[in-house]
Write a protein that holds these residues in place. Structure first.
Motif, short mmCIF file in Angstrom:
data_model
loop_
_atom_site.label_atom_id
_atom_site.label_comp_id
_atom_site.label_asym_id
_atom_site.label_seq_id
_atom_site.Cartn_x
_atom_site.Cartn_y
_atom_site.Cartn_z
N GLN A 64 -5.11 11.18 -7.60
CA GLN A 64 -5.58 11.54 -6.11
C GLN A 64 -6.66 10.80 -5.90
O GLN A 64 -7.11 10.69 -4.58
CB GLN A 64 -6.13 12.98 -6.37
CG GLN A 64 -7.18 13.22 -7.09
CD GLN A 64 -6.80 13.40 -8.58
OE1 GLN A 64 -5.86 13.14 -9.10
NE2 GLN A 64 -8.19 13.33 -9.32
N CYS A 65 -7.45 9.95 -6.74
CA CYS A 65 -8.56 9.31 -6.39
C CYS A 65 -8.48 8.30 -5.29
O CYS A 65 -9.46 7.89 -4.59
CB CYS A 65 -8.98 8.57 -7.55
SG CYS A 65 -9.37 9.47 -9.17
N TYR A 66 -7.13 7.48 -5.27
CA TYR A 66 -6.99 6.60 -4.38
C TYR A 66 -5.61 6.96 -3.36
O TYR A 66 -5.31 5.90 -2.56
CB TYR A 66 -6.79 5.18 -5.16
CG TYR A 66 -8.07 4.61 -5.40
CD1 TYR A 66 -8.93 3.90 -4.31
CD2 TYR A 66 -8.73 4.74 -6.48
CE1 TYR A 66 -10.14 3.38 -4.77
CE2 TYR A 66 -9.99 4.24 -6.95
CZ TYR A 66 -10.53 3.40 -5.84
OH TYR A 66 -11.90 2.90 -6.12
N PHE A 67 -5.01 8.00 -3.49
CA PHE A 67 -3.91 8.11 -2.93
C PHE A 67 -4.00 8.18 -1.43
O PHE A 67 -3.40 7.41 -0.63
CB PHE A 67 -3.18 9.52 -3.21
CG PHE A 67 -1.92 10.16 -2.53
CD1 PHE A 67 -1.09 9.43 -2.59
CD2 PHE A 67 -2.22 11.13 -1.45
CE1 PHE A 67 0.36 10.01 -1.96
CE2 PHE A 67 -1.03 11.48 -0.83
CZ PHE A 67 0.10 10.89 -0.83
N PHE A 112 0.79 -1.33 0.14
CA PHE A 112 0.04 0.03 -0.24
C PHE A 112 0.73 1.22 -0.13
O PHE A 112 0.60 2.22 -0.59
CB PHE A 112 -1.11 -0.09 1.07
CG PHE A 112 -2.05 -0.94 0.86
CD1 PHE A 112 -2.83 -0.97 -0.08
CD2 PHE A 112 -2.42 -1.92 2.10
CE1 PHE A 112 -3.87 -1.89 -0.44
CE2 PHE A 112 -3.48 -2.79 1.77
CZ PHE A 112 -4.11 -2.83 0.60
N PHE A 113 1.96 1.33 0.69
CA PHE A 113 2.86 2.31 0.58
C PHE A 113 3.50 2.57 -0.81
O PHE A 113 3.77 3.64 -1.45
CB PHE A 113 3.95 2.36 1.83
CG PHE A 113 3.36 2.45 3.33
CD1 PHE A 113 2.26 3.62 3.30
CD2 PHE A 113 3.64 1.65 4.29
CE1 PHE A 113 1.72 3.72 4.57
CE2 PHE A 113 3.02 1.89 5.60
CZ PHE A 113 2.13 3.03 5.65
N LEU A 114 3.88 1.40 -1.34
CA LEU A 114 4.32 1.61 -2.73
C LEU A 114 3.21 2.23 -3.64
O LEU A 114 3.56 3.02 -4.60
CB LEU A 114 4.57 0.10 -3.04
CG LEU A 114 6.18 -0.45 -2.85
CD1 LEU A 114 6.32 -1.81 -3.17
CD2 LEU A 114 7.12 0.30 -3.72
N LEU A 115 2.08 1.77 -3.52
CA LEU A 115 1.04 1.95 -4.43
C LEU A 115 0.71 3.74 -4.15
O LEU A 115 0.44 4.31 -5.27
CB LEU A 115 -0.42 1.30 -3.94
CG LEU A 115 -0.45 -0.01 -4.64
CD1 LEU A 115 -1.41 -0.85 -4.04
CD2 LEU A 115 -0.41 -0.10 -6.13
N ALA A 116 0.75 4.18 -2.84
CA ALA A 116 0.60 5.38 -2.55
C ALA A 116 1.76 6.46 -3.13
O ALA A 116 1.73 7.46 -3.59
CB ALA A 116 0.59 5.85 -1.13
N SER A 117 3.12 5.65 -3.39
CA SER A 117 4.33 6.44 -3.73
C SER A 117 4.16 6.81 -5.20
O SER A 117 5.05 7.49 -5.63
CB SER A 117 5.42 5.60 -3.31
OG SER A 117 5.51 4.65 -4.00
N SER A 118 3.54 5.86 -5.92
CA SER A 118 3.77 6.17 -7.42
C SER A 118 2.61 5.47 -8.12
O SER A 118 1.93 4.89 -7.73
CB SER A 118 4.83 5.10 -7.99
OG SER A 118 4.96 5.27 -9.25
N ASP A 119 2.18 5.97 -9.27
CA ASP A 119 0.98 5.74 -10.06
C ASP A 119 1.41 4.96 -11.27
O ASP A 119 0.59 4.81 -12.36
CB ASP A 119 0.03 6.87 -10.54
CG ASP A 119 1.06 7.91 -11.31
OD1 ASP A 119 2.30 7.71 -11.67
OD2 ASP A 119 0.34 9.06 -11.83
N SER A 120 2.63 4.44 -11.47
CA SER A 120 3.13 3.79 -12.58
C SER A 120 2.42 2.11 -12.56
O SER A 120 2.11 1.83 -11.63
CB SER A 120 4.62 3.48 -12.56
OG SER A 120 4.96 2.59 -11.48
#
Length: 574
Positions: A530-533, A438-446
Motif C-alpha cells: 500500500q505504500c506505493y500502490f 506503472f500499471f504492472l507495478l500497481a497490479s502486483s508486488d512480486s
C-alpha cells in the motif's frame, strides 16, 4: 591525421566524463541511510532529491561561465562543486559532522548543478570536434551517463559492499579524478578542417562500431553490475568494466589502419550523420522549396487543407470545406499554428507561445521526468516491498536499461536511408513502456514485476533524455537549442517536486504502527504494497497523458518532417 586522432581521444574522454558524472542516478542507493541519519520524513527526503534536480535550472550558468573562462576551467569548477557537495554529505552520513537540514538541501543543490556543468562541457566538446557527426557524438556520449549507477555499484562492491555511505564518497572523487585524466586531451584539442564526404562516411562507421562496443559494455554491466561476490571477484569485474571504457581508443586506429574496412563500410549507406539539421543552407533550401510548393497549390475545392508558410515558420491553414462539411475540433487542434518546416529559429519569447512546444514539454514532463523520480524512489520502493537487499540490483537494472534506451535514440539516424520516421514519432513509441510499467507495478508486488517495471521505465526515460536535444534542435532551431533546451528541462525540477511530493504524501499516509511499519532512528518507514500502490496508479495515468501529448505532437509535426525528407532526397538526385 594527428588532428583526427586527437578528436577521437576527445570523444573517449567525453565518454569517461559522462560515465562517471551521472551521480544523481545512485541517490536511491544511500537515500535510506541519509533519511535515517537526518531523522526526516519521506516528504523531506523528497525535497533533497528535488534539490539535486533543481540544479538543472541553473544550467545556463555554465554557458555564461564559458564566455569568460576556458573549457578546462569550467570542467574543474564542476568537479570541485560535486566534490564539495557530495563530500560533505559523506562526512554527514558518517557522523563526522552535523548539519541543519537547510544546509544539506544546499549541498544537494550544489551537487546537482555540477552535473549540469559537466553536461555542458561534453556538449561543447562534441560540437567543436564533430560538426558533421554532431548528433551521433552527442547521443553516444550522453548514453554513457546512464551507466553511472552501474559503474558506481561495481566500484562499491569492490571496495566495501556493506557501506551505503561509500556511494557519496565515490560521487565526490570519481568525477574529479576523471577531470584530471581528461585535462591533457582537452588542452590539446585539434583545429579541424571540414571533412570530405569519404571522411564523414568513415567517421560514421567508427561511430557504428563504438555503438556496438557500447552495447557490449551495457550488457556486461547489466549482468555483473550488481552481482554479489567476494572482494577479489568484484575487483576483477570492475577492472573489466574499466577496460571496456578504455578500449574505444583502439577502434579509430584500427579503422584508419585497415583499408579492408572500406569494404564493410560500403554495405552501409550513410549520408553524413543522418541528422536532419546539419547545415543551415539545407534549411534555407528547404524553406525555399516549401514556399514554392505552397504557391503552386491552387484552389482545389476538395475540402483539403492548403498550408502556407508564415514569417515565424508556422502553418497558416486555409480550409476549403465542401458544402455542408463542418471542420471538427480535433482537426483544428492538429493544424492550428502548425509547424511548416524544421529548423526555424525560435527565440525564447516565440517558443513559449508555441502550442507544439507545450505538447513537447508535457510529453517530457509526463514521461522522462516521471521515470527519473521513480529512480530516486527506488530505495524506498524496494524497502517497502521487503526487497532492501535488491536495491543495488534494481539500481543497476534501471541504469543499464536507461543506457540501452539512450543508445536506441541514435537508431533513427542509422536506419534513415532504409526506413524514415519522424523523430517525434519515435518519441511516442519510447513513451509507451512507461504507463505499462506503472500499471504492472500497481497490479502486483512480486519481485519479478518490480524488476520488469524498473527495466521498462529505465528504457523509456533513457531514450527521452538522449533524444531531447535533437528534437529540440529540429523543431525550434539549432542555433537556439542551448537556451530552448534549458527552458525545456525546467520541467525536471518541477516534476521532481510534484511527483516526489505525491509519492511521499502517499508513503507517509500509509505509515501505521499496527501494519508492520517500523521506526529507524526517529524516521518512520512504511512497509507493504500500500505504500506505493496509489502512487503507481497516479503515475501511470499521468504517463498516459504524456503519451497522448506526444501523439498529438507527432501528428502536428509529421507534415514538416515528411516535407524536409522529400526535399532532401530531391536535392540529392540533382
Amino acid at each position: 591525421m594527428a588532428g583526427q586522432s586527437r578528436k577521437w581521444m576527445i570523444l573517449v574522454v567525453t565518454i569517461w566524463i559522462q560515465a562517471f558524472t551521472g551521480t544523481n542516478f545512485d541517490f536511491s542507493a544511500y537515500s535510506s541511510s541519509l533519511k535515517s541519519v537526518l531523522g526526516i520524513s519521506q516528504v523531506q527526503l523528497n525535497y533533497l532529491a528535488v534539490a539535486s534536480d533543481l540544479g538543472k535550472v541553473f544550467g545556463w550558468s555554465s554557458g555564461l561561465t564559458l564566455m569568460y573562462f576556458p573549457l578546462w576551467v569550467v570542467l574543474f569548477m564542476a568537479a570541485f562543486m560535486g566534490c564539495l557537495g557530495y563530500g560533505i554529505q559523506w562526512l554527514l552520513i558518517r557522523n563526522v559532522l552535523t548539519l541543519p537540514y537547510f544546509l544539506v538541501f544546499l549541498l544537494c543543490l550544489l551537487a546537482g548543478c555540477s552535473i549540469c556543468w559537466f553536461n555542458t562541457v561534453c556538449f561543447v566538446l562534441c560540437n567543436r570536434n564533430f560538426p558533421a557527426n554532431r548528433p551521433l557524438a552527442i547521443s553516444l556520449t550522453v548514453s554513457y551517463n546512464g551507466v553511472s549507477a552501474a559503474l558506481y555499484a561495481l566500484a562499491a562492491n569492490a571496495i566495501d559492499p556493506s557501506s551505503d555511505a561509500l556511494y557519496l564518497l565515490l560521487n565526490a572523487l570519481f568525477p574529479l579524478l576523471t577531470s584530471v585524466v581528461s585535462l591533457i586531451p582537452i588542452l590539446r584539442q585539434p583545429s579541424l578542417d571540414p571533412l570530405p564526404p569519404d571522411a564523414v562516411r568513415r567517421d560514421s562507421l567508427i561511430f557504428l562500431l563504438l555503438n556496438f562496443l557500447a552495447v557490449v559494455t551495457g550488457i556486461y554491466l547489466l549482468i555483473f553490475g550488481s552481482t554479489t561476490t567476494d572482494l577479489t571477484t568484484a575487483r576483477i569485474l570492475l577492472s573489466v568494466a574499466i577496460f571496456l571504457l578504455i578500449f574505444p581508443l583502439c577502434i579509430p586506429g584500427v579503422v584508419y589502419a585497415k583499408n579492408w574496412f572500406r569494404t564493410i563500410h560500403s554495405s552501409f549507406h550513410f549520408d553524413g550523420s543522418g541528422f536532419i539539421l546539419v547545415e543551415a543552407d539545407d534549411l534555407e533550401l528547404h524553406k525555399e522549396l516549401l514556399s514554392r510548393h505552397a504557391s503552386s497549390i491552387g484552389p482545389t475545392g476538395n475540402g483539403s487543407l492548403t498550408h502556407l508558410l508564415s514569417d515565424n515558420g508556422s502553418v497558416i491553414a486555409i480550409t476549403r470545406q465542401k458544402t455542408g462539411e463542418i471542420e471538427g475540433c480535433c482537426q483544428g487542434m492538429l493544424v492550428r499554428d502548425q509547424l511548416a518546416m524544421l529548423g526555424q529559429e525560435h527565440p525564447a519569447g516565440v517558443l513559449v507561445r508555441r502550442f507544439d512546444f507545450w505538447l513537447y514539454y508535457l510529453a517530457y514532463f509526463c514521461g522522462g521526468t516521471i521515470g527519473l523520480v521513480y529512480s530516486n524512489n527506488l530505495g524506498q520502493i524496494a524497502q517497502s516491498l521487503g526487497q532492501s537487499s535488491k536495491t543495488t540490483t534494481l539500481l543497476t537494472l534501471y541504469s543499464s536499461f536507461s543506457f540501452f534506451g539512450r543508445l536506441l535514440s541514435a537508431v533513427p539516424d542509422y536506419i534513415r536511408a532504409k526506413f524514415y520516421f519522424a523523430r517525434t514519432g519515435w518519441l511516442t513509441i519510447a513513451l509507451l513502456p512507461t504507463p505499462i510499467a506503472f500499471f504492472l507495478l500497481a497490479s502486483s508486488d512480486s519481485a519479478v514485476v518490480l524488476h520488469v517495471g524498473t527495466a521498462l521505465v529505465g528504457l523509456s526515460s533513457g531514450f527521452i533524455f538522449a533524444a531531447a536535444v535533437s528534437i529540440t534542435s529540429e523543431l525550434f532551431g539549432p542555433n537556439s537549442v542551448g537556451v530552448n533546451h534549458n527552458i525545456l528541462i525546467t520541467n525536471i525540477p518541477i516534476g521532481s517536486l510534484v511527483y516526489g511530493c505525491l509519492a511521499a504524501l502517499v508513503y507517509d499516509a500509509n505509515i501505521s504502527p499496527g501494519l508492520g511499519n517500523i521506526l529507524m532512528s526517529d524516521s518512520a518507514v512504511c512497509m507493504g504494497r500500500q505504500c506505493y500502490f496509489l502512487t503507481f496508479l497516479l503515475w501511470g495515468c499521468i504517463s498516459v497523458l504524456g503519451l497522448v501529448c506526444s501523439m498529438l505532437l507527432f501528428f502536428r509535426t509529421r507534415h514538416a518532417y515528411d516535407l524536409f525528407e522529400q526535399n532532401r532526397i530531391s536535392t540529392q538526385l540533382y
